[in-house]
Design a protein around this motif. Structure first.
Motif: not given
Length: 402
Positions: A75-99
């Motif tokens: 997907t990222k390579e396709f976007c680069r090839r065709h000038g489609i904006p994308f953002d590799e912003c990253g992701k956080l999976i957040v734990a809010t309890t000990p479990d």
């Protein structure tokens, strides 16, 4: 009656990718794509959160895991090839309890097996990365990104047309008949034949399979994914995708914060049983869809097994403050006034007659037909390798002479 080498039903991103890869492999092939909607990417493709997934959640060795990892790069390579904006912003999976912190270990192990870039961070680094997010710890996935899949789809459709093939919208299929010599497809306005048919029907996948004479064990059950969006003055509230740690007892990932490529931040989705497969406004009802679900034993088994979850999700849908409570577990500064209306999505969830939710891709084949009966998330991320795979199945059809 016009004859084609290949016909693809469904102009979502998976169907378009399939046609694109058929033409790449066989430039002289005659190809047509049909869709009932007035535009491409009108349903699941055009109503998702726009995430380029990394694949951390998926069972190692599953089609989802394999296709997602390949699709993230493609997907990222396709976007680069065709000038489609994308953002590799990253992701956080957040734990809010000990479990939740303890459950993160299983996700880390799965990430390692699937070859995904992932590391655990503590409370202090989480606060540095996202000052408006609170948690005990988090998993950081730096390669997860965001894109506009509707734009990706329209670009693929343009490439298909440029290669001399047709993408026809407003063509609802009403009949499919397979014979030894080919497949006849009728819409409300035309009839055509093809050597090989590929059906990527999404929300109508089961109906199209039955129309073609297949006996299938699954039915599509629509789940509404209801979203809000933050006001413009909250731009930058988070810079990365913020997800809760998934509960293994529940079939969906929970409410998350998602920056979009347009600059908005969406909040959601909920997961409420839909009463219309293609009705996006709240309280939409389609009598035909409701009657079909009511006759399906698998739905009642799912309802009994997930009664507590269903009550919770309906409550979140009806009462904004309950929805907000889910968000405030990791974003405590949000208020009711921050939750502005946003268009819902509808997820095509395949369910077996015994009540089992189908989580991986399901493909049924005959001599001249391929039916994608389940194309779950991360189908948009994985669409390019899935399309290549389906094109390979189609070109290897019995009786096909390239």
């Amino acid at each position: 009656m016009t004859r084609y080498r290949y016909c693809v039903i469904g102009a979502g991103i998976v169907g378009l990718s399939t046609a694109h890869h058929l033409l790449a492999a066989e430039p002289d092939a005659t190809v047509v794509v049909l869709d009932a909607a007035p535009s491409v990417a009108a349903h699941q493709t055009g109503h998702n959160s726009g995430v380029i997934h990394s694949g951390i959640y998926y069972e190692p060795g599953s089609l989802k895991a394999t296709f997602c990892k390949a699709g993230e790069r493609a997907t990222k390579e396709f976007c680069r090839r065709h000038g489609i904006p994308f953002d590799e912003c990253g992701k956080l999976i957040v734990a809010t309890t000990p479990d939740e912190v303890s459950r993160m270990a299983a996700l880390e192990e799965r990430a390692a097996v699937n070859g995904i870039d992932c590391r655990r961070i503590g409370r202090e680094e989480l606060a540095d990365l996202e000052p408006n997010v609170t948690g005990l710890s988090a998993l950081h996935l730096p390669r997860t990104g965001i894109v506009d899949y509707r734009l990706v789809s329209t670009t693929i459709a343009d490439l298909i047309r440029a290669a001399g093939a047709s993408v026809l919208t407003d063509q609802r299929v009403v009949a499919i008949a397979e014979t030894a010599g080919g497949v006849t497809v009728s819409t409300r306005s035309t009839t055509l034949t093809c050597d090989r048919l590929v059906v990527c029907g999404g929300l109508q996948a089961d109906r199209l399979a039955e129309m073609a004479g297949l006996t299938v064990d699954v039915q599509i059950v629509p789940f509404r994914g209801e979203y809000f969006q933050l006001p413009r003055w909250r731009a930058g509230f988070v810079r990365r995708l913020i997800y809760p740690v998934p509960d293994p007892e529940l079939p969906f990932l929970g409410v998350h914060l998602s920056p979009t490529i347009s600059g908005d931040i969406t909040v959601g989705p909920s997961a409420v049983l839909g009463l219309s497969r293609e009705g996006y406004p709240k309280f939409s009802v389609d009598a035909r869809d409701v009657a079909r679900m009511a006759r399906f034993p698998g739905l009642w088994r799912v309802a009994r097994a997930n009664a507590r979850l269903g009550v919770r999700e309906v409550g979140n849908s009806l009462f904004m403050r309950r929805y907000l409570r889910e968000c405030r577990k990791y974003a405590p500064e949000l208020t009711v006034s921050d939750l502005l209306p946003h268009e819902a999505g509808i997820r095509a969830q395949a369910v077996r007659r015994d009540g089992t939710l189908v989580h991986d891709f399901v493909v049924e084949r005959t001599d001249r037909m391929i039916h994608v009966l389940n194309s779950p998330s991360p189908a948009a991320t994985a669409a390019l390798p899935i399309g290549r795979h389906l094109a390979g199945l189609a070109s290897a059809a019995v009786g096909h002479q390239p």
